[in-house]
Design a protein around this motif. Structure first.
Motif, mmCIF file in Angstrom:
data_model
loop_
_atom_site.group_PDB
_atom_site.id
_atom_site.type_symbol
_atom_site.label_atom_id
_atom_site.label_comp_id
_atom_site.label_asym_id
_atom_site.label_seq_id
_atom_site.Cartn_x
_atom_site.Cartn_y
_atom_site.Cartn_z
ATOM 1 N N ALA A 5 1.257 -1.255 -0.122
ATOM 2 C CA ALA A 5 0.621 0.181 0.134
ATOM 3 C C ALA A 5 1.009 1.594 0.485
ATOM 4 C CB ALA A 5 -1.041 -0.131 1.190
ATOM 5 N N TYR A 6 0.596 2.708 -0.067
ATOM 6 C CA TYR A 6 1.124 4.000 -0.559
ATOM 7 C C TYR A 6 0.693 4.194 0.562
ATOM 8 C CZ TYR A 6 2.506 8.118 -1.984
ATOM 9 O OH TYR A 6 3.308 9.492 -2.440
ATOM 10 N N PHE A 30 -1.944 7.655 0.945
ATOM 11 C CA PHE A 30 -2.531 7.716 0.282
ATOM 12 C C PHE A 30 -3.736 6.706 0.840
ATOM 13 C CE2 PHE A 30 -2.606 6.911 -4.033
ATOM 14 C CZ PHE A 30 -2.789 8.171 -4.599
ATOM 15 N N ARG A 42 -6.957 7.181 2.796
ATOM 16 C CA ARG A 42 -7.226 8.625 2.057
ATOM 17 C C ARG A 42 -8.649 8.396 1.460
ATOM 18 N NH1 ARG A 42 -5.103 12.684 0.799
ATOM 19 N NH2 ARG A 42 -2.503 11.767 1.205
ATOM 20 N N LYS A 49 -12.462 8.058 0.525
ATOM 21 C CA LYS A 49 -13.206 9.034 -0.922
ATOM 22 C C LYS A 49 -13.962 8.157 -1.041
ATOM 23 C CE LYS A 49 -9.474 12.091 -1.905
ATOM 24 N NZ LYS A 49 -8.302 12.515 -3.184
ATOM 25 N N HIS A 93 -8.223 -4.268 5.533
ATOM 26 C CA HIS A 93 -7.087 -4.834 4.415
ATOM 27 C C HIS A 93 -6.317 -5.399 5.593
ATOM 28 C CE1 HIS A 93 -5.795 -5.646 0.819
ATOM 29 N NE2 HIS A 93 -7.586 -5.366 0.066
ATOM 30 N N MET A 111 -16.453 -4.069 -2.502
ATOM 31 C CA MET A 111 -15.465 -4.646 -2.583
ATOM 32 C C MET A 111 -14.880 -4.517 -4.543
ATOM 33 S SD MET A 111 -14.919 -6.191 -1.031
ATOM 34 C CE MET A 111 -13.525 -6.750 -1.560
ATOM 35 N N LEU A 120 -11.877 -1.896 -3.895
ATOM 36 C CA LEU A 120 -11.367 -2.193 -3.539
ATOM 37 C C LEU A 120 -10.401 -3.408 -5.190
ATOM 38 C CD1 LEU A 120 -12.086 -2.999 0.113
ATOM 39 C CD2 LEU A 120 -10.425 -0.930 -0.611
ATOM 40 N N LYS A 121 -10.926 -3.579 -5.714
ATOM 41 C CA LYS A 121 -10.506 -5.095 -5.910
ATOM 42 C C LYS A 121 -9.380 -4.174 -7.059
ATOM 43 C CE LYS A 121 -10.602 -9.016 -6.167
ATOM 44 N NZ LYS A 121 -9.613 -9.728 -5.765
ATOM 45 N N SER A 122 -10.234 -3.106 -7.991
ATOM 46 C CA SER A 122 -9.660 -2.440 -8.907
ATOM 47 C C SER A 122 -9.216 -0.623 -8.887
ATOM 48 C CB SER A 122 -9.987 -2.410 -10.540
ATOM 49 O OG SER A 122 -11.103 -2.060 -10.611
ATOM 50 N N ARG A 123 -9.441 -0.163 -7.821
ATOM 51 C CA ARG A 123 -9.813 1.143 -7.769
ATOM 52 C C ARG A 123 -8.523 1.546 -6.479
ATOM 53 N NH1 ARG A 123 -11.216 0.942 -12.402
ATOM 54 N NH2 ARG A 123 -12.994 1.860 -13.245
ATOM 55 N N ALA A 124 -8.687 0.632 -5.617
ATOM 56 C CA ALA A 124 -7.566 1.676 -3.881
ATOM 57 C C ALA A 124 -6.006 0.928 -4.219
ATOM 58 C CB ALA A 124 -8.261 0.290 -3.334
ATOM 59 N N PRO A 125 -5.332 2.081 -3.644
ATOM 60 C CA PRO A 125 -4.644 2.129 -4.028
ATOM 61 C C PRO A 125 -3.435 0.712 -3.310
ATOM 62 C CG PRO A 125 -4.814 3.904 -3.722
ATOM 63 C CD PRO A 125 -6.062 2.599 -3.309
ATOM 64 N N PHE A 126 -3.945 -0.758 -3.378
ATOM 65 C CA PHE A 126 -3.255 -1.924 -3.880
ATOM 66 C C PHE A 126 -2.188 -2.144 -4.290
ATOM 67 C CE2 PHE A 126 -6.409 -1.686 -0.101
ATOM 68 C CZ PHE A 126 -5.780 -1.258 0.278
ATOM 69 N N TRP A 127 -1.308 -3.106 -4.110
ATOM 70 C CA TRP A 127 -0.449 -3.735 -5.619
ATOM 71 C C TRP A 127 0.115 -5.332 -4.639
ATOM 72 C CZ3 TRP A 127 0.933 1.467 -4.032
ATOM 73 C CH2 TRP A 127 -0.065 2.031 -5.258
#
Lengths: 79, 149
Positions: free
Chosen positions: B49-50, B53, B56, B60, B78, B110, B113-120
């Motif tokens: 994660a960042y 960021f 936040r 949103k 998460h 969900m 979270l799968k495709s837009r939240a800043p996780f790699w």
């Protein structure tokens, strides 16, 4: 010095996650990274890579100051 | 509440805590996502994660969910760091007056979270490391919320 952060596969390609670089515009900064490392340069311009400047997503070029944080964000995947 | 943690968590305990002291909430929906072993192909998942960021950005979308579905409350927990198959990666809970809003808000969160939240997310298996990127299905899932009113 501006802080530059790489996430996901970008840091694997570059071999670093965080670096300090002198302030310049975002596009100049990206060009500078591409000059040093062609593979990273190509990945940074790849589809779906977003840029956050001081933790806000920016589209297009912007000024980077010595206190800025610039993050390159490849396609995201959570859950 | 939006929380990132590098520690394993027990979804049942989170639901118990989330349910306490609600006299006007008629419905709570939850989703728990687990790391899959993919028949041995995935030995460990690593979530990046960042910090700051990521919370936040999720905040949103949580605000959007609150307004759109009239939620009384929501929780997102998460995992970050290394996750073994079978462990929980994500927990989402939504509280509303009625079930439809709670179910839909949970689904909406969900998909985001799968495709837009800043996780790699990196998968490590016998064949080496692989970064996971959103699939066509993930993009189709989130598009559902953009076309309905």
């Amino acid at each position: 010095m501006a802080r530059v952060l790489l996430f996901g596969r970008l840091s694997d390609i570059a071999g670093w996650q965080e670096r300090d670089l002198e302030g310049m515009s975002l596009f100049a900064l990206r060009a500078r990274l591409a000059e040093e490392d062609a593979a990273l340069g190509q990945a940074l311009s790849g589809p779906g890579v977003q840029i956050a400047l001081d933790q806000e997503i920016v589209r297009g070029d912007a000024a980077v100051t010595a206190r800025s944080e610039v993050a390159f964000l490849p396609p995201m995947s959570g859950g | 509440m939006i929380t990132l943690t590098d520690q394993p968590f027990a979804p049942g305990e989170l639901l118990t805590a989330f349910s306490l002291g609600r006299s006007e909430t008629g419905a709570i929906a939850t989703f728990t996502g687990l790391a899959r072993a993919e028949a041995g192909a995935t030995q460990v998942l690593e979530l990046q994660a960042y910090p700051g960021f990521t919370e936040r950005q999720i905040g949103k979308i949580a605000d959007q969910a609150r307004e759109r579905f009239g939620l009384h409350d929501l929780a997102v927990l998460h995992r970050v760091g290394k996750i073994a198959p079978g462990e929980a990666i994500v927990f989402v809970a939504t509280a509303a007056s009625h079930r439809r809003a709670a179910f839909e808000a949970c689904d909406f969160l969900m998909d985001y979270l799968k495709s837009r939240a800043p996780f790699w997310k990196k998968e490590t298996g016998p064949g080496g490391d692989r970064w996971i990127e959103p699939k066509l299905q993930d993009h189709a899932d989130i598009a559902r919320w953009e076309t309905t009113t």
